[in-house]
Design a protein around this motif. Structure first.
Motif, short mmCIF file in Angstrom:
data_model
loop_
_atom_site.label_atom_id
_atom_site.label_comp_id
_atom_site.label_asym_id
_atom_site.label_seq_id
_atom_site.Cartn_x
_atom_site.Cartn_y
_atom_site.Cartn_z
N PRO A 84 0.96 -1.24 0.02
CA PRO A 84 0.04 -0.12 0.08
C PRO A 84 0.72 1.21 0.05
CG PRO A 84 -0.54 -1.48 1.60
CD PRO A 84 0.72 -2.02 1.14
N ILE A 86 0.42 5.83 -0.97
CA ILE A 86 -0.01 6.89 -1.88
C ILE A 86 0.86 7.72 -2.61
CG2 ILE A 86 -1.30 9.14 -1.22
CD1 ILE A 86 -2.32 8.14 1.51
N GLN A 100 -3.92 6.32 -4.86
CA GLN A 100 -3.36 5.48 -3.77
C GLN A 100 -3.43 4.05 -4.61
OE1 GLN A 100 -5.34 2.88 -1.92
NE2 GLN A 100 -6.94 3.13 -3.54
N HIS A 102 -3.11 -0.48 -3.20
CA HIS A 102 -2.60 -1.43 -2.10
C HIS A 102 -1.71 -2.26 -2.85
CE1 HIS A 102 -6.18 -3.29 -3.93
NE2 HIS A 102 -5.53 -4.59 -3.76
N ARG A 135 4.86 5.52 1.98
CA ARG A 135 4.41 4.30 2.50
C ARG A 135 3.66 4.47 3.80
NH1 ARG A 135 10.30 3.50 0.98
NH2 ARG A 135 10.59 1.77 -0.48
N TRP A 136 2.42 4.50 3.81
CA TRP A 136 1.75 5.06 4.93
C TRP A 136 1.72 3.91 5.75
CZ3 TRP A 136 -2.51 1.98 5.97
CH2 TRP A 136 -3.29 1.22 4.92
N TYR A 156 -6.68 -2.26 4.83
CA TYR A 156 -5.77 -1.78 4.28
C TYR A 156 -6.32 -0.93 3.02
CZ TYR A 156 -1.75 -2.30 7.37
OH TYR A 156 -0.74 -2.31 8.30
N GLU A 157 -7.15 -1.71 2.18
CA GLU A 157 -7.52 -1.29 0.84
C GLU A 157 -8.39 0.20 1.23
OE1 GLU A 157 -10.07 -2.54 -3.34
OE2 GLU A 157 -9.67 -3.75 -1.69
N CYS A 159 -8.69 1.91 4.01
CA CYS A 159 -7.70 2.94 4.58
C CYS A 159 -6.90 3.62 3.60
CB CYS A 159 -6.89 2.11 5.54
SG CYS A 159 -5.77 3.30 6.73
N GLY A 160 -6.40 3.01 2.55
CA GLY A 160 -5.75 3.75 1.60
C GLY A 160 -6.79 4.77 0.91
N GLU A 164 -6.19 8.75 0.60
CA GLU A 164 -6.11 9.30 -0.59
C GLU A 164 -7.11 10.60 -0.64
OE1 GLU A 164 -6.79 7.88 -5.09
OE2 GLU A 164 -8.29 7.26 -3.78
#
Length: 249
Positions: A84, A86, A100, A102, A135-136, A156-157, A159-160, A164
């Motif tokens: 993942p 951004i 963004q 993943h 790399r968040w 994570y998806e 969250c990304g 974004e």
């Protein structure tokens, strides 16, 4: 702590230099001149089969170098960019796009090549000054426990998408705040009224969004030594495609 490894035609028959306010803030007539000059350049680069082949080869070599810089180990012992992230694209006009993924190894790999990414239709990689990759997940140890639980819940998806969205709202990149319509025009997007998954969940992650925004500003402001075109930090990577292009001449 960081580690690292002409002129154009304004109107037919006239030449305008690439300096001064006329280029930074061109009027409609000058925009038309730049557009026609661009078309003429492309006609020259595609004038016959052998020239077209050379142009195609040069473009792909450059795009592939940018791809390697975005994804590969930038120096001995450094890690490749995967998972993942951004990412943001900057030109001389500033920040133009934030996205963004993943799966950085796929999406960032395609970014300069343009096989499926729409940004290349508007901003080919030859125009990119800087690409910031954040790399968040590296920032998660610094956020409140409650928010880490939220990330475990939404994944994570999502969250990304939330990060974004939060960055787009705060920075307003032109390619994100407008969209194409079917009538051949661009229209504004009101990100503040979005009910997307990213917008909904960004409100649940205020601490992480704040840290990501601060880290983003740090990455975009990094001064990279003249001889380098890739720079890694603990939380991200900066790539300078304009330097890659100059080095390839």
């Amino acid at each position: 702590m960081t580690t690292h490894p002409v002129g154009v035609t304004g109107v037919p028959g006239e030449s305008l230099p690439f300096t001064g306010d006329k280029v930074r803030n061109p009027d409609e007539q000058q925009i038309e001149g730049f557009y026609f000059a661009w078309q003429e350049s492309l006609r020259g680069l595609t004038a016959d089969a052998s020239t077209l082949a050379l142009w195609q080869e040069r473009r792909y070599r450059f795009a592939h170098r940018v791809r390697r810089a975005l994804l590969g180990a930038s120096f001995a012992g450094s890690a490749s960019v995967v998972g993942p992230v951004i990412y943001g694209i900057y030109t001389v006009a500033g920040l133009c796009y934030i996205g963004q993924t993943h799966e950085a190894e796929r999406r960032l790999g395609d970014l300069p090549v343009g096989e499926s990414h729409h940004v290349g239709n508007t901003l080919p990689p030859e125009l990119w000054d800087r690409v910031v990759v954040l790399r968040w997940p590296a920032l998660l140890p610094t956020i409140p426990t409650k928010e880490r639980a939220t990330i475990e819940e939404i994944g994570y998806e999502v969250c990304g998408l939330a990060l974004e969205y939060a960055l787009q709202v705060k920075t307003g990149p032109l390619l994100n705040i407008r969209r194409r319509d079917r009538n051949g025009e661009w229209r504004a997007r009101d990100l503040g009224k979005s009910r997307s998954r990213g917008a909904v969940h960004a409100a649940r992650l205020p601490g992480l969004c704040q840290i990501v925004l601060a880290t983003w500003h740090e990455l975009e402001a990094v001064q990279i030594p003249d001889e380098e075109f890739v720079w890694d930090t603990q939380s991200g990577r900066i790539v300078l495609p304009a330097r890659i292009s100059r080095a390839a001449r």
